[in-house]
Design an enzyme around this catalytic site. Sequence first.
Site, PDB file in Angstrom:
ATOM      1  N   CYS A 139      39.222  29.918  50.100  1.00 43.97           N
ATOM      2  CA  CYS A 139      38.477  31.302  50.136  1.00 43.97           C
ATOM      3  C   CYS A 139      37.904  31.372  51.694  1.00 43.97           C
ATOM      4  CB  CYS A 139      37.241  30.983  49.466  1.00 43.97           C
ATOM      5  SG  CYS A 139      36.143  32.688  49.414  1.00 43.97           S
ATOM      6  N   CYS A 165      33.983  30.964  51.610  1.00 38.87           N
ATOM      7  CA  CYS A 165      33.227  29.858  51.463  1.00 38.87           C
ATOM      8  C   CYS A 165      34.090  28.383  51.212  1.00 38.87           C
ATOM      9  CB  CYS A 165      32.582  29.820  50.043  1.00 38.87           C
ATOM     10  SG  CYS A 165      33.533  29.900  48.535  1.00 38.87           S
ATOM     11  N   CYS A 191      36.505  34.452  43.565  1.00 38.07           N
ATOM     12  CA  CYS A 191      36.305  33.192  44.162  1.00 38.07           C
ATOM     13  C   CYS A 191      35.250  32.779  42.990  1.00 38.07           C
ATOM     14  CB  CYS A 191      35.868  32.901  45.259  1.00 38.07           C
ATOM     15  SG  CYS A 191      35.408  31.121  45.897  1.00 38.07           S
ATOM     16  N   CYS A 210      31.525  31.903  45.158  1.00 36.78           N
ATOM     17  CA  CYS A 210      30.784  32.742  45.786  1.00 36.78           C
ATOM     18  C   CYS A 210      31.113  34.112  45.257  1.00 36.78           C
ATOM     19  CB  CYS A 210      31.174  32.804  47.273  1.00 36.78           C
ATOM     20  SG  CYS A 210      32.797  33.351  47.953  1.00 36.78           S
ATOM     21  N   CYS A 233      48.180  38.784  42.861  1.00 37.50           N
ATOM     22  CA  CYS A 233      48.460  39.360  44.067  1.00 37.50           C
ATOM     23  C   CYS A 233      46.980  39.295  44.992  1.00 37.50           C
ATOM     24  CB  CYS A 233      48.876  40.861  43.699  1.00 37.50           C
ATOM     25  SG  CYS A 233      49.314  41.803  45.082  1.00 37.50           S
TER      26      CYS A 233
END
Length: 158
Positions: free
Chosen positions: A75, A78, A123, A126, A147
């Site tokens: 991510c 984070c 995610c 976060c 995607c």
Amino acid sequence: MKNIFSLLVLILLISCNGIAQTSSKEKKTYTIEKTNAEWKKELTAKQYYILREAGTEKPFSSSFNTNKTKGTYVCAACETPLYKSEYKYDSGSGWPSFDRAIKKNVELDIDYKIGYARTELKCNTCGGHLGHSFDDGPKNTTGKRHCINGDALKFTTK
């Protein structure tokens, strides 16, 4: 008297249904939570648009689309590990695509932003918007296509 009773029952059913449809679901809390101002300081404008405002980058604009290096996609907000390079494939869609995520690190949610239900990917640490999941992925693996917006990711060779 029977008509009045029927009318009252109908009004009660309609009002209950209306309340049920308008109630908001509980907001999920994430391990990492920051204010919009804090996210804006840490992310680029494109990353903020995608991760915090659920935006979408232009197709074929991410260098990750053609990345074939072995490693892990994390991510961009984070650095939670999200996708392994061996899960990546060329879907031809214009966005980095994966047939699965690293278990428990990507949350599936429902998004109605374009008028119908889609499976949104976030995610799980976060809450950053990553992209969407579709059922047109490789049939020989999971059949799924995650995607993902490249600006929602960073890449590490670890």
